[in-house]
Design an enzyme around this catalytic site. Structure first.
Site, PDB file in Angstrom:
ATOM      1  N   TRP A   1       0.868  -1.176   0.000  1.00 23.13           N
ATOM      2  CA  TRP A   1       0.000   0.000   0.000  1.00 23.13           C
ATOM      3  C   TRP A   1       0.905   1.225   0.000  1.00 23.13           C
ATOM      4  O   TRP A   1       1.858   1.295   0.764  1.00 23.13           O
ATOM      5  CB  TRP A   1      -0.919   0.032   1.230  1.00 23.13           C
ATOM      6  CG  TRP A   1      -1.606   1.372   1.303  1.00 23.13           C
ATOM      7  CD1 TRP A   1      -2.610   1.808   0.491  1.00 23.13           C
ATOM      8  CD2 TRP A   1      -1.280   2.468   2.171  1.00 23.13           C
ATOM      9  NE1 TRP A   1      -2.935   3.109   0.798  1.00 23.13           N
ATOM     10  CE2 TRP A   1      -2.145   3.534   1.819  1.00 23.13           C
ATOM     11  CE3 TRP A   1      -0.353   2.652   3.190  1.00 23.13           C
ATOM     12  CZ2 TRP A   1      -2.100   4.780   2.472  1.00 23.13           C
ATOM     13  CZ3 TRP A   1      -0.301   3.880   3.839  1.00 23.13           C
ATOM     14  CH2 TRP A   1      -1.178   4.929   3.477  1.00 23.13           C
TER      15      TRP A   1
ATOM     16  N   GLU B   1      -2.958  -3.053  -2.439  1.00 24.87           N
ATOM     17  CA  GLU B   1      -4.124  -2.494  -1.730  1.00 24.87           C
ATOM     18  C   GLU B   1      -4.483  -1.126  -2.301  1.00 24.87           C
ATOM     19  O   GLU B   1      -3.714  -0.173  -2.187  1.00 24.87           O
ATOM     20  CB  GLU B   1      -3.795  -2.368  -0.233  1.00 24.87           C
ATOM     21  CG  GLU B   1      -4.925  -1.751   0.591  1.00 24.87           C
ATOM     22  CD  GLU B   1      -4.552  -1.562   2.064  1.00 24.87           C
ATOM     23  OE1 GLU B   1      -3.358  -1.687   2.403  1.00 24.87           O
ATOM     24  OE2 GLU B   1      -5.459  -1.288   2.870  1.00 24.87           O
TER      25      GLU B   1
ATOM     26  N   LYS C   1      -7.015   2.359  -2.845  1.00 25.21           N
ATOM     27  CA  LYS C   1      -7.644   3.299  -1.928  1.00 25.21           C
ATOM     28  C   LYS C   1      -8.288   4.411  -2.733  1.00 25.21           C
ATOM     29  O   LYS C   1      -7.843   4.718  -3.837  1.00 25.21           O
ATOM     30  CB  LYS C   1      -6.557   3.851  -1.000  1.00 25.21           C
ATOM     31  CG  LYS C   1      -7.037   4.753   0.082  1.00 25.21           C
ATOM     32  CD  LYS C   1      -5.966   4.928   1.138  1.00 25.21           C
ATOM     33  CE  LYS C   1      -6.456   5.868   2.215  1.00 25.21           C
ATOM     34  NZ  LYS C   1      -5.578   5.924   3.361  1.00 25.21           N
TER      35      LYS C   1
ATOM     36  N   ASP D   1      -9.509  -3.321   1.357  1.00 26.96           N
ATOM     37  CA  ASP D   1      -9.686  -2.729   2.689  1.00 26.96           C
ATOM     38  C   ASP D   1     -11.071  -2.090   2.680  1.00 26.96           C
ATOM     39  O   ASP D   1     -11.368  -1.258   1.815  1.00 26.96           O
ATOM     40  CB  ASP D   1      -8.579  -1.688   2.920  1.00 26.96           C
ATOM     41  CG  ASP D   1      -8.668  -0.998   4.276  1.00 26.96           C
ATOM     42  OD1 ASP D   1      -9.771  -0.540   4.631  1.00 26.96           O
ATOM     43  OD2 ASP D   1      -7.636  -0.880   4.961  1.00 26.96           O
TER      44      ASP D   1
ATOM     45  N   HIS E   1     -11.756   1.651   2.090  1.00 29.15           N
ATOM     46  CA  HIS E   1     -11.127   2.291   0.936  1.00 29.15           C
ATOM     47  C   HIS E   1     -12.009   2.479  -0.280  1.00 29.15           C
ATOM     48  O   HIS E   1     -11.523   2.611  -1.389  1.00 29.15           O
ATOM     49  CB  HIS E   1      -9.886   1.492   0.534  1.00 29.15           C
ATOM     50  CG  HIS E   1      -8.755   1.650   1.508  1.00 29.15           C
ATOM     51  ND1 HIS E   1      -7.483   1.221   1.266  1.00 29.15           N
ATOM     52  CD2 HIS E   1      -8.718   2.221   2.738  1.00 29.15           C
ATOM     53  CE1 HIS E   1      -6.703   1.500   2.290  1.00 29.15           C
ATOM     54  NE2 HIS E   1      -7.433   2.102   3.214  1.00 29.15           N
TER      55      HIS E   1
ATOM     56  N   HIS F   1      -8.351  -6.299   4.370  1.00 28.10           N
ATOM     57  CA  HIS F   1      -8.082  -5.514   5.567  1.00 28.10           C
ATOM     58  C   HIS F   1      -9.443  -5.193   6.128  1.00 28.10           C
ATOM     59  O   HIS F   1     -10.185  -4.389   5.552  1.00 28.10           O
ATOM     60  CB  HIS F   1      -7.349  -4.206   5.227  1.00 28.10           C
ATOM     61  CG  HIS F   1      -5.867  -4.334   5.301  1.00 28.10           C
ATOM     62  ND1 HIS F   1      -5.023  -3.280   5.073  1.00 28.10           N
ATOM     63  CD2 HIS F   1      -5.079  -5.400   5.610  1.00 28.10           C
ATOM     64  CE1 HIS F   1      -3.766  -3.700   5.224  1.00 28.10           C
ATOM     65  NE2 HIS F   1      -3.784  -4.978   5.545  1.00 28.10           N
TER      66      HIS F   1
ATOM     67  N   ASP G   1     -12.173   6.828   5.938  1.00 25.31           N
ATOM     68  CA  ASP G   1     -11.327   5.676   6.260  1.00 25.31           C
ATOM     69  C   ASP G   1     -10.723   5.867   7.650  1.00 25.31           C
ATOM     70  O   ASP G   1      -9.524   5.997   7.809  1.00 25.31           O
ATOM     71  CB  ASP G   1     -10.230   5.580   5.182  1.00 25.31           C
ATOM     72  CG  ASP G   1      -9.321   4.398   5.385  1.00 25.31           C
ATOM     73  OD1 ASP G   1      -9.767   3.396   5.968  1.00 25.31           O
ATOM     74  OD2 ASP G   1      -8.153   4.476   4.955  1.00 25.31           O
TER      75      ASP G   1
ATOM     76  N   ASP H   1     -10.583   3.961  10.277  1.00 19.84           N
ATOM     77  CA  ASP H   1      -9.955   2.829  10.955  1.00 19.84           C
ATOM     78  C   ASP H   1     -10.406   2.660  12.402  1.00 19.84           C
ATOM     79  O   ASP H   1      -9.584   2.404  13.286  1.00 19.84           O
ATOM     80  CB  ASP H   1      -8.426   2.912  10.836  1.00 19.84           C
ATOM     81  CG  ASP H   1      -7.951   2.624   9.419  1.00 19.84           C
ATOM     82  OD1 ASP H   1      -8.225   1.516   8.935  1.00 19.84           O
ATOM     83  OD2 ASP H   1      -7.340   3.513   8.787  1.00 19.84           O
TER      84      ASP H   1
ATOM     85  N   ASP I   1      -7.189  -4.310  10.246  1.00 23.63           N
ATOM     86  CA  ASP I   1      -6.490  -3.033  10.069  1.00 23.63           C
ATOM     87  C   ASP I   1      -7.294  -1.902  10.718  1.00 23.63           C
ATOM     88  O   ASP I   1      -8.147  -1.297  10.077  1.00 23.63           O
ATOM     89  CB  ASP I   1      -6.292  -2.761   8.555  1.00 23.63           C
ATOM     90  CG  ASP I   1      -5.495  -1.475   8.304  1.00 23.63           C
ATOM     91  OD1 ASP I   1      -4.885  -0.951   9.259  1.00 23.63           O
ATOM     92  OD2 ASP I   1      -5.482  -1.002   7.155  1.00 23.63           O
TER      93      ASP I   1
HETATM   94  C1  RNT Z   1      -4.043   2.865   4.746  1.00 21.96           C
HETATM   95  C2  RNT Z   1      -4.100   1.393   4.525  1.00 21.96           C
HETATM   96  C3  RNT Z   1      -2.943   0.608   5.049  1.00 21.96           C
HETATM   97  C4  RNT Z   1      -2.527   0.992   6.457  1.00 21.96           C
HETATM   98  C5  RNT Z   1      -1.548   0.040   7.100  1.00 21.96           C
HETATM   99  C6  RNT Z   1      -0.904   0.621   8.303  1.00 21.96           C
HETATM  100  O1  RNT Z   1      -5.176   3.502   4.400  1.00 21.96           O
HETATM  101  O2  RNT Z   1      -5.302   0.875   5.006  1.00 21.96           O
HETATM  102  O3  RNT Z   1      -3.266  -0.746   4.996  1.00 21.96           O
HETATM  103  O4  RNT Z   1      -3.613   1.142   7.304  1.00 21.96           O
HETATM  104  O5  RNT Z   1      -0.663  -0.419   6.189  1.00 21.96           O
HETATM  105 ZN    ZN Z   2      -5.506  -1.227   4.944  1.00 23.48          ZN
END
Ligand code: RNT
Ligand code: ZN
Length: 414
Positions: free
Chosen positions: A183, A223, A225, A256, A259, A283, A291, A293, A323
């Site tokens: 990523w 990955e 986004k 993810d 994303h 993720h 995003d 998290d 994640d």
């Molecule tokens: C960022 C991505 C990525 C990170 C990690 C720390 O938007 O989701 O995966 O969160 O690599």
């Molecule tokens: Zn991620």
């Protein structure tokens, strides 16, 4: 009759075998991210995060250094049921006396050997790995693999290559292939003058990183986004870019669920990709408005994701990784809550009469399908969950352990 025995009968009335569900659940690997414990900072010199991602909060007790993080992971893992892998970022290299002397383009396996030792000592079933393309002075104008500055691009390609080698060693040492997830935060805050060239440079960089790697022990993934904070207008590694790249290069996509645009769902993307790919990586996170998290909770979309894994028999094809990073609450508690939520969702999906439900769809009996889905929601999932925990010597009183650890360990940290 015990609560489990009663619940078992109730599920059996729907044709669901709870014993089989419990058996399957404990074999599903979940890769737990190391970065919840220290707000994604790592050990290699960065004291703030960059790359359009953010941890918010400053709850006391964050881990500083390998010793503390390992102790915290050990504590957190002891409260997480199921089969666990450990997901590391390159920034968690244990550099020792080499700190400040060796840069990310020259990291080698030796800096990760302590993690292998730790994983083996703690019954962890595999290690996954991520090159770290953020929070580093060599990010030029916020760009890494797509940089127009050749020395910068090369530095990050070399980092990627170094990580592929490290991953091969990690895979071999653990006896389980290592997922290497790429990523990068590269993008622009405002309307770009050129959207193609950065993508062509990224493509070239990926080709170089993937030129030569150990196919037996490394599973590369990319990955995508949609945007990052401060990078709202353009993301080089977009969904279309990476999905096409992965298809052509014969590597894996990592989805993810923070994303995508808010009404897009990863649960629908999993089967779309399973039609074409042998493996799909995830993720699992909880995006709140962006995003963000947030810690993963036992919510509807998580259940849908779990259903797509289970009812397609894709437990070994969908590589589940977590994640999230919350710095506003006890970090161990955050870690465990998220992992347990994932486990609960998988259990929920395993306890559905999936064949019966598919049959109702195929015979266009949608009214009955709706009826049944609603009834199934109120079956005693909690009793099966408690049995799952009990068989692993665990229970639902785990927060007391977190409080004790906070009092005895975390609160003493400066
Ligand atoms: C960022 C991505 C990525 C990170 C990690 C720390 O938007 O989701 O995966 O969160 O690599
Ligand atoms: Zn991620």
């Amino acid at each position: 009759m015990s609560r489990y025995e009663e619940a078992k009968k109730m599920y059996a009335a729907y044709g669901v075998d709870t014993e089989e569900a419990l058996r399957r659940l404990k074999e599903i690997p979940v890769s737990v991210h190391c970065w919840q414990g220290d707000d994604v900072l790592g050990f290699d010199g960065s004291d703030s995060l960059s790359g359009g991602i953010q941890t918010t909060g400053n709850y006391p007790g964050k881990a500083v250094g390998p010793e503390q993080l390992m102790a915290d992971i050990k504590k957190a893992f002891s409260l997480m049921p199921g089969k666990k892998r450990l997901n590391l970022h390159a920034s968690y290299a244990v550099l020792g006396a080499d700190k400040g002397k060796v840069d990310r383009d020259a990291y080698t396996y030796k800096y990760f050997e302590p993690w292998v030792k730790f994983a083996k000592e703690n019954g962890i079933s595999g290690i996954d790995f991520n090159p770290t393309f953020f929070a580093h002075p060599k990010m030029k104008d916020g760009l890494s693999l797509s940089s127009p500055d050749e020395p910068t691009r090369k530095f990050w390609v070399d980092h990627g290559k170094a990580c592929m080698k490290i991953a091969a060693e990690l895979g071999k040492a653990m006896g389980s292939p290592c997922l290497v997830n790429i990523w990068i935060p590269d993008g622009y805050k405002d309307i770009p003058a050129d959207r193609l060239s950065p993508r062509l440079r990224l493509k070239k960089s990926l080709d170089e990183i993937l030129e030569d790697y150990d196919k037996e022990w490394v599973i590369p993934a990319v990955e995508s986004k949609v945007f990052g904070i401060g990078l709202e207008s353009y993301t080089v590694g977009s969904n279309e870019f990476y999905q096409n790249y992965a298809a052509k290069a014969g590597i894996c996509c990592l989805l993810d669920n923070g994303h995508y645009h808010p009404t897009e769902v990863v649960s629908d993307k999993i089967p779309a990709l399973l039609a074409f790919y042998d493996k799909v990586a995830l993720h699992v996170t909880r995006p709140v408005r962006w995003d963000s998290d947030h810690v993963v909770l036992f919510e509807d979309e998580l259940k849908e994701i779990a259903k797509e894994i289970i009812r397609n028999g894709a437990e070994q094809k969908v590589l589940i990784g977590l994640d999230y990073f919350d710095a506003s609450i006890n970090r161990i508690g955050a870690w465990v809550t998220g992992e347990r939520s994932m486990q609960k969702a998988l259990l929920f999906a395993l306890l559905l009469p999936n064949e019966t439900l598919k049959e109702l769809q195929d015979t266009a009996n949608f009214g009955k399908l709706m009826y049944l889905n609603e009834e199934l929601k109120l079956l005693p999932l909690g009793d099966i969950w408690n049995e799952y925990l009990a068989r692993q010597g665990m229970n639902n009183e785990w927060y007391a352990e977190v409080e004790k650890y906070e009092k005895e360990v975390l609160s003493l940290r400066k």
